[in-house]
Design a protein around this motif. Sequence first.
Motif, short mmCIF file in Angstrom:
data_model
loop_
_atom_site.label_atom_id
_atom_site.label_comp_id
_atom_site.label_asym_id
_atom_site.label_seq_id
_atom_site.Cartn_x
_atom_site.Cartn_y
_atom_site.Cartn_z
N LYS A 1 35.58 36.69 49.16
CA LYS A 1 35.87 37.27 50.53
C LYS A 1 35.44 38.75 51.03
CE LYS A 1 39.76 35.36 48.35
NZ LYS A 1 41.06 35.45 48.21
N GLU B 1 38.89 39.11 39.49
CA GLU B 1 38.79 37.42 39.15
C GLU B 1 39.19 36.78 37.53
OE1 GLU B 1 35.32 36.41 41.81
OE2 GLU B 1 34.68 37.00 40.17
N ALA C 1 43.87 36.63 40.74
CA ALA C 1 42.41 36.02 41.26
C ALA C 1 42.67 35.56 42.55
CB ALA C 1 41.75 34.87 40.27
N ASN C 2 43.28 34.01 42.57
CA ASN C 2 43.80 33.18 43.70
C ASN C 2 43.98 33.96 45.06
OD1 ASN C 2 41.36 31.17 43.04
ND2 ASN C 2 43.62 30.31 41.84
N ASP C 3 45.13 34.86 44.81
CA ASP C 3 45.96 35.48 45.58
C ASP C 3 45.21 36.89 46.61
OD1 ASP C 3 48.25 33.29 45.93
OD2 ASP C 3 48.39 34.70 43.71
N PRO D 1 35.62 33.50 44.13
CA PRO D 1 36.60 33.52 44.86
C PRO D 1 37.29 35.07 45.98
CG PRO D 1 38.26 33.10 43.60
CD PRO D 1 37.13 32.89 42.67
N VAL D 2 36.75 36.33 44.80
CA VAL D 2 37.61 37.71 45.63
C VAL D 2 36.10 38.37 45.64
CG1 VAL D 2 38.71 39.72 44.18
CG2 VAL D 2 39.21 37.14 43.32
N GLN E 1 32.00 29.99 45.73
CA GLN E 1 33.27 30.46 46.19
C GLN E 1 34.05 30.38 44.75
OE1 GLN E 1 34.01 30.39 49.98
NE2 GLN E 1 32.09 30.53 50.72
N GLU E 2 33.90 29.13 44.07
CA GLU E 2 35.00 28.22 43.50
C GLU E 2 34.85 29.46 42.35
OE1 GLU E 2 35.18 24.28 42.30
OE2 GLU E 2 34.59 23.36 44.40
N LYS E 3 34.26 29.69 41.78
CA LYS E 3 33.70 30.86 40.63
C LYS E 3 34.11 31.98 41.23
CE LYS E 3 30.71 31.71 37.12
NZ LYS E 3 29.27 31.42 35.96
N ASN F 1 47.23 42.34 47.76
CA ASN F 1 47.73 41.04 47.01
C ASN F 1 48.69 39.74 48.04
OD1 ASN F 1 49.28 38.97 45.27
ND2 ASN F 1 49.80 40.26 44.00
#
Length: 441
Positions: free
Chosen positions: A384, A293, A298-300, A380-381, A376-378, A168
Motif C-alpha cells: 500500500k 505487518e 495489519a490487514n486494516d 500487504p502494508v 502483496q499477500e506477505k 486503521n
Amino acid sequence: MKKVLRKSLSFSVGLYFLMVGVIGCSQNNGDFINRSNDQSSNQKVTIDVAIHVANPKGQEAAFYQTVQKFMEKNPNIEVNLQGTEQKAHIKKIKMMAQSDTLPDIFWILPASAKELEEAGMLLDLTDFLNENRGIIEKFHSNMLNPYQLNGSQFGLPYQSLVTGFWYNKALFDQYGVKLPETYTDLIEAVKIFEENNVIAIAKGSRDPYSVWAFLTMLSRYGYFDKIDNILAGEESYNNEEFLKFYKKIAELRELGAFPENVAALSYFHSVQMFLNGEAAMLDAGVWETKKIEESPIANDVGFWWGPTFSDGVGNQQLSSIVPAAPLVVSKKVEDDEAKYEAVMKFLKFYYSEEGAQIMLENQVPPMIKFKGEIDQEKHPVFAKVIEQMNNPDWTSQPNQPDLIVPEPIANAINDSIYGVINGIYTPEEALNVVDKKMNGH
C-alpha cells in the motif's frame, strides 16, 4: 526506527584550516588518474563501508544483503562493513575526520556531510553520475539536489525517507467515518472519534522530532517558497500563511485529536497505541512497516499523505518521498585506482534495479523509480505504501522541512509544533519561538 536525529560535526576554526591544508597538499592539482586503464579490474581490493547501526545484518537488512550480493558478484572485492550505533558512529566519523582516516564509503547526516565537503574531505561524485545516466535518470527527482554544493555532488541518498499518516481503516468503518482527503474531512473525523473515546492521532511529544506528517502539512503553506528569505532575514517565520497552519494545529488540539497525556508519551508509546487499535492514525514513516505487518491490525492499515487545505499555498497534493541522509565517499579514494574502481562498482550496484529489488524484499522503498516485485499477500502494508508512492497525482516535497535548516532552527520548528499540540504555546507564540532562534536568541 530510522529516527531523524541531528548531531552535526563541530569543527573548530583551527582544525578546519588544518584539514583544508592537509587535503590541499594531498590533491594532485587536477592531474586525475587515468581510469580508462583496466589493469586493476582483477586486483583483490578491500573497501571500508561504515553505517549508523550496531548490527547491520539485523537493523539494516536491506543494506547488509546488498553488500553480500555485491561481494558474491564481485569476488575480487571485499567490503568491510562496519556498524556502530548512530551517536557513536557520528563521534567516530568526527575523530576519523580529524586524523584524516575516513572510511571509503560512509553514512553521515546532511549537515555533517556539508561540513566535511567544505573541509575538502569528500569525493565529488559528479563523474559517477555522468557515467551512469541510465541509473541516475531513474532517481526520484529530489534525491540528488540536497547533496550538491558549489557544483559538487558530495553525496548520494542512502535510502528514501517516506513519511505520512498510517490509518486503521477498521476504526473508520466501525464509526462510519469517511477516510479524509481535506482538512475539513479530518476535522469531522476527529469530532466523531473524540465522541467515541478513540484517539484520532497518536502522538508522543517526549520525542519532538516525531512531527513528520505535520512538517509536510507546513509545506502546503508555502514553506519552500519562503524559507530562503526567512533564513536571510528578509521575512519572518511568524507570517500570515504559517499562522494559518499553526492555528489548524491548535484547533486539532482543542477538538481532542491527540492523547490527553501527549506530553508524557514517547514516540514509541504512540506507535504501540496505534498497534493496539487505540488510535485511528499514526504520524510516522515506512520504517514502521514491518512492525505493523506483524500486528493484528495489519490487514486494516493504509497509508495517507495527509490533508489538503483550502487556504493553503501552492500545490496541495504534496507527498513526502525525500532523501534521508547521504552515503559519501572519502576524497582519498581517488588516490588508489583499484579502490576507486571498486567503490564505483559498489555504488553502481547499490543504485541498480537489482539493488532496488533487494530493498523491496526488505520493505525499504528504493531511491529509484522501480515497481519491482512485491508479495502483496506477505507484505500487504508495504504494498500500500508503494502504491501511494507511485500515485501520479502526488508530487513529493523537495525535502523534509527540518532537514534544510541548521540544527538549532530545526529543533525549534519541531518544538514549536509540539508546543501547540501540548497547549504550551499559542500559535503566535510558537512562531515567535522559531523567529527567536533564527535571530540567534
